[in-house]
Enzyme design. Structure first.
Site, mmCIF file in Angstrom:
data_model
loop_
_atom_site.group_PDB
_atom_site.id
_atom_site.type_symbol
_atom_site.label_atom_id
_atom_site.label_comp_id
_atom_site.label_asym_id
_atom_site.label_seq_id
_atom_site.Cartn_x
_atom_site.Cartn_y
_atom_site.Cartn_z
ATOM 1 C CB CYS A 192 -0.978 -0.001 1.176
ATOM 2 S SG CYS A 192 -0.215 -0.364 2.768
ATOM 3 C CE1 TYR A 193 0.468 5.020 2.839
ATOM 4 C CE2 TYR A 193 0.538 3.152 4.359
ATOM 5 C CZ TYR A 193 -0.037 4.333 3.943
ATOM 6 O OH TYR A 193 -1.106 4.852 4.609
#
Length: 401
Positions: free
Chosen positions: A140-141
């Site tokens: 997600c990052y």
């Protein structure tokens, strides 16, 4: 009948422009002239102020999300590390943090020219600050590296949160050793060559509310040239009545505050990056607290003068660093501000680390805000512990398993 006022009554007078506001310096003469009861009847608010190095300070920053997004694991601002073990793009920059390439005291005494406090001042001055970050990357990052420049206006939040500020009272530092020493009390000359102290004395906030009758969680204050609040008692909050070996009382000592406020509405001249030769970097912080005159007991507290307030004299040559007793007596702030005190029979020069002119300006500015109706008082949701609570300091003992 005893005089009793409420926060609501005082705030109504502030709103209508009828409140009588004096600084803690001004109220001393009024009480001497009119007496305690009449002064309590006349005055609604007394303002205080202090400006001094306060190491336990720092700022929470939220940088916003880059594209692609990043979970910042390591963060540097102008080369100064910030703690990022919280949310993805949040970090806490401590005032005493140093660049990783700072020689520190390897070249003794180190100069400590730049640290976290200086970064905070640069942000307030509108300067561009270099932001660097690294990460291990996640689904997600995904971003792993970042280098850019930010200003205070570019980021979402900058919340000044200082865990320990506004010491109620502090030591007068001297040096009994035969060598120059470099301390957070400044450079202390050998063989009682000088003495340094760090308090505004009769203007200092917690010396004007020594028993915490009005200051507590939610108290609205002057902080860094803007508005702040007392969040909690500070770390190392050990309010007590200091006494000599014979049991004689020398007044309050040991209380501290944790304070919070929006850095974006503060001013660079009221939060200054500061360097201590041979010791480190820090931040000089301005704090002003209004004291509502609720009754005569509060008025008695705010009418103390430098003649009534005492700092303990402590040897930093050996006793302080080795956690040994240092029974050198006490000095009144009137004596300290006179320029000389006598220790062990020797007359030595004194100098302050805090700024009394700045403290006076803070108290006067806060008075002006209140008189104009721009600053109302807040009643604490919880008063802070006082000496009556008997809080004891715990020491760290070095133990094996």
């Amino acid at each position: 009948m005893a005089i009793e006022k409420t926060y609501a009554e005082i705030n109504e007078k502030i709103k209508s422009g009828k409140a009588v506001v004096l600084t803690a310096e001004e109220v001393i003469g009024l009480v001497e002239e009119k007496g305690l009861t009449e002064a309590t009847r006349q005055v609604d608010v007394v303002t205080t102020g202090t400006f001094a190095p306060m190491c336990s300070s720092g700022v929470f920053l939220n940088f916003g999300h880059s594209k692609p997004k990043m979970k910042m694991q390591k963060v540097w601002l102008n080369g100064v590390p910030a703690y990022s073990g919280i949310a993805a793009v949040d970090a806490y920059l401590g005032a005493t943090e140093l660049p990783e390439d700072d020689p520190c005291n390897n070249n003794y005494p180190g100069e400590f020219r730049y640290g976290g406090g200086h970064v905070i001042q640069d942000l307030l001055m509108g300067k561009k600050v270099k932001l660097e970050a690294t990460s291990y990357g996640t689904d997600c990052y995904p971003r792993r590296e970042l280098e850019t420049y930010i200003t205070l206006d570019d980021i979402n939040e900058a919340t000044l949160f200082n865990p320990r500020n506004s010491y109620q009272n502090y030591n007068c530092g001297v040096n009994l050793s035969n060598r120059v020493i470099y301390t957070y009390m400044g450079v202390l000359k050998p063989n009682l060559g000088n003495a340094h102290y760090c308090s505004a004395g009769q203007l200092s906030p917690l010396l004007n509310d020594p028993y915490f009758l009005t200051i507590g969680m939610g108290t609205k204050i002057f902080l860094g040239g803007g508005i702040g609040y007392v969040a909690w008692n500070g770390t190392q909050h050990f309010p007590e009545i200091q006494k000599d070996a014979a049991g004689n009382s020398y007044g309050p000592a040991g209380g501290t505050l944790s304070v919070v406020g929006d850095l974006k509405q503060m001013k660079a001249n009221w939060l200054l990056g500061t360097s201590f030769l041979g010791y480190g970097a820090t931040l000089s912080v301005s704090i002003g607290i209004p004291i509502p005159i609720l009754n005569e007991e509060v008025m008695r507290c705010v009418s103390v003068s430098d003649r009534d307030l005492y700092a303990p004299i402590v040897d930093y040559g050996e006793a302080y660093g080795q956690r040994l007793p240092s029974d050198l007596g006490f000095a009144s702030y009137a004596e300290l501000k006179s320029g000389t005190i006598t220790v062990n029979g020797k007359k030595i020069p004194t100098a302050p680390l805090s700024s009394y002119p700045k403290a006076r300006e803070i108290a006067a500015t806060l008075k002006e805000w209140i008189c104009k109706g721009d600053f109302l008082l807040t009643e604490p949701v919880k008063l802070l512990p006082s000496y009556r609570d008997g809080i004891q300091s715990k020491k760290l003992e070095i133990r094996g398993l």
